[in-house]
Motif scaffolding. Structure first.
Motif, PDB file in Angstrom:
ATOM      1  N   THR B   9       0.829  -1.198   0.000  1.00  0.00           N
ATOM      2  CA  THR B   9       0.000   0.000   0.000  1.00  0.00           C
ATOM      3  C   THR B   9       0.868   1.255   0.000  1.00  0.00           C
ATOM      4  O   THR B   9       0.607   2.195  -0.750  1.00  0.00           O
ATOM      5  N   GLU B  10       1.881   1.252   0.844  1.00  0.00           N
ATOM      6  CA  GLU B  10       2.776   2.400   0.935  1.00  0.00           C
ATOM      7  C   GLU B  10       4.203   1.921   1.137  1.00  0.00           C
ATOM      8  O   GLU B  10       4.439   0.938   1.842  1.00  0.00           O
ATOM      9  N   PHE B  35       0.550  -2.813 -17.843  1.00  0.00           N
ATOM     10  CA  PHE B  35       0.953  -1.412 -17.867  1.00  0.00           C
ATOM     11  C   PHE B  35       1.394  -0.962 -16.469  1.00  0.00           C
ATOM     12  O   PHE B  35       0.971  -1.526 -15.452  1.00  0.00           O
ATOM     13  N   TYR B  37       1.479   2.918 -14.557  1.00  0.00           N
ATOM     14  CA  TYR B  37       1.200   4.343 -14.609  1.00  0.00           C
ATOM     15  C   TYR B  37       1.708   4.992 -13.332  1.00  0.00           C
ATOM     16  O   TYR B  37       1.701   4.387 -12.266  1.00  0.00           O
ATOM     17  N   GLN B  39       1.087   8.359 -10.839  1.00  0.00           N
ATOM     18  CA  GLN B  39       0.177   9.447 -10.506  1.00  0.00           C
ATOM     19  C   GLN B  39       0.856  10.364  -9.487  1.00  0.00           C
ATOM     20  O   GLN B  39       0.837  10.111  -8.287  1.00  0.00           O
ATOM     21  N   SER B  42      -0.172  15.959  -8.497  1.00  0.00           N
ATOM     22  CA  SER B  42      -1.062  16.768  -9.351  1.00  0.00           C
ATOM     23  C   SER B  42      -2.293  15.979  -9.804  1.00  0.00           C
ATOM     24  O   SER B  42      -3.307  16.570 -10.161  1.00  0.00           O
ATOM     25  N   GLY B  43      -2.207  14.660  -9.803  1.00  0.00           N
ATOM     26  CA  GLY B  43      -3.372  13.832 -10.085  1.00  0.00           C
ATOM     27  C   GLY B  43      -3.415  13.159 -11.447  1.00  0.00           C
ATOM     28  O   GLY B  43      -4.074  12.140 -11.605  1.00  0.00           O
ATOM     29  N   GLU B  44      -2.748  13.712 -12.429  1.00  0.00           N
ATOM     30  CA  GLU B  44      -2.816  13.129 -13.762  1.00  0.00           C
ATOM     31  C   GLU B  44      -2.052  11.817 -13.824  1.00  0.00           C
ATOM     32  O   GLU B  44      -0.942  11.718 -13.336  1.00  0.00           O
ATOM     33  N   LEU B  45      -2.623  10.808 -14.427  1.00  0.00           N
ATOM     34  CA  LEU B  45      -1.937   9.534 -14.586  1.00  0.00           C
ATOM     35  C   LEU B  45      -1.008   9.606 -15.787  1.00  0.00           C
ATOM     36  O   LEU B  45      -1.426   9.965 -16.892  1.00  0.00           O
ATOM     37  N   PHE B  47       1.451   7.567 -18.314  1.00  0.00           N
ATOM     38  CA  PHE B  47       1.771   6.244 -18.839  1.00  0.00           C
ATOM     39  C   PHE B  47       3.284   6.025 -18.795  1.00  0.00           C
ATOM     40  O   PHE B  47       4.056   6.878 -19.242  1.00  0.00           O
ATOM     41  N   PHE B  91       0.485   2.769 -10.314  1.00  0.00           N
ATOM     42  CA  PHE B  91      -0.558   1.794 -10.608  1.00  0.00           C
ATOM     43  C   PHE B  91      -0.075   0.798 -11.647  1.00  0.00           C
ATOM     44  O   PHE B  91       0.510   1.172 -12.664  1.00  0.00           O
ATOM     45  N   PHE B 106      -7.228  -1.845 -13.081  1.00  0.00           N
ATOM     46  CA  PHE B 106      -6.151  -1.276 -12.289  1.00  0.00           C
ATOM     47  C   PHE B 106      -6.019  -1.978 -10.944  1.00  0.00           C
ATOM     48  O   PHE B 106      -7.002  -2.427 -10.347  1.00  0.00           O
ATOM     49  N   THR B 108      -4.778  -1.351  -6.909  1.00  0.00           N
ATOM     50  CA  THR B 108      -5.148  -0.286  -5.987  1.00  0.00           C
ATOM     51  C   THR B 108      -4.031   0.730  -5.781  1.00  0.00           C
ATOM     52  O   THR B 108      -4.220   1.705  -5.075  1.00  0.00           O
ATOM     53  N   LEU B 111       1.688   3.765  -2.940  1.00  0.00           N
ATOM     54  CA  LEU B 111       2.184   5.112  -2.684  1.00  0.00           C
ATOM     55  C   LEU B 111       3.662   5.038  -2.326  1.00  0.00           C
ATOM     56  O   LEU B 111       4.040   4.414  -1.337  1.00  0.00           O
TER      57      LEU B 111
END
Lengths: 112, 116
Positions: B9-10, B35, B37, B39, B42-45, B47, B91, B106, B108, B111
């Motif tokens: 998880t972290e 894949f 990804y 994040q 800022s939030g945008e995933l 690739f 992810f 995806f 979970t 972090l």
């Protein structure tokens, strides 16, 4: 090069109000388009996808709907928001026949 | 059923440490795609990589490397000499070609916090 836009970036709406989130893609034609929601706790949930104008497939029954009025425009809507609709909404696109998806900057929605 | 599991998880590391993010997947298809990804806050995933099921070669891109092992259904991601800018949620995702489009499943997310 291709770019994807989403607006608004942030939105605070009361329960019961309508919703309209917009996503547009530039630099490509006939993309596949997707709407995801990311609730607190990080999981990404696919809500809708579209392979062409007017073609929408729903993944999860809920009070949200999607429309694709133009080739590169994807809209997420609701007639009446619920508290549970709060989250981070991400739009994505992919080229037909390829598999990686490219995501927009997202809209953070808070329903109060 | 398709499933992606990211058990971590972290993870917290100190800058310059190497770190491996684990990803285990389940699928019945013989042809599929994996894949990673990123994040950032800022939030945008963003690739990072796609790997086809029929190509088990490991991949290296700068400080990033990916280890795909079909025998254990794993697709792990290693960052060498981590930097503070690597701090993000990562992810892993799985796609099976489905009709005219594809759907990503995806995990979970993990972090990663890189401390200076």
């Amino acid at each position: 090069s291709q770019t994807i836009h989403q607006w608004p970036a942030t939105l605070v709406q009361p329960v019961g109000s309508p919703l309209s989130l917009e996503c547009t893609v530039e630099g490509t034609s006939n993309p596949n388009l997707y709407w995801y929601r990311q609730a607190a706790g990080r999981g990404l949930q696919l809500l809708f996808y579209s392979v062409g104008i007017g073609q929408i497939s729903s993944e999860v029954p809920q009070n949200l709907s999607a429309s694709r009025p133009q080739d590169r425009q994807f809209i997420l809507s609701s007639k009446k928001l619920l508290l549970s609709d709060s989250g981070f909404y991400l739009c994505a696109w992919s080229k037909t026949g390829t598999y990686e998806q490219y995501f927009g900057p997202g809209t953070r929605l808070t329903v109060t | 059923a398709q499933k992606v599991t990211q058990a971590q998880t972290e993870i917290s590391v100190v800058e310059k440490e190497d770190v491996t993010l684990d990803c285990v997947y389940e699928t019945r298809d013989t042809t599929y795609y994996l894949f990673w990804y990123k994040q950032p806050p800022s939030g945008e995933l963003v690739f990072l990589i796609r790997r086809n099921s029929f190509d088990e070669q490991n991949e290296i891109s700068g400080r990033y490397s990916w280890n795909f092992q079909k025998s254990t259904s794993s697709f792990n991601f290693t960052i060498t000499a981590s930097q503070v800018v690597d701090s993000a949620v990562y992810f892993c995702a799985l796609s099976e070609a489905w009709g005219a489009t594809n759907k990503l499943i995806f995990g979970t997310g993990t972090l990663l916090a890189v401390q200076p």
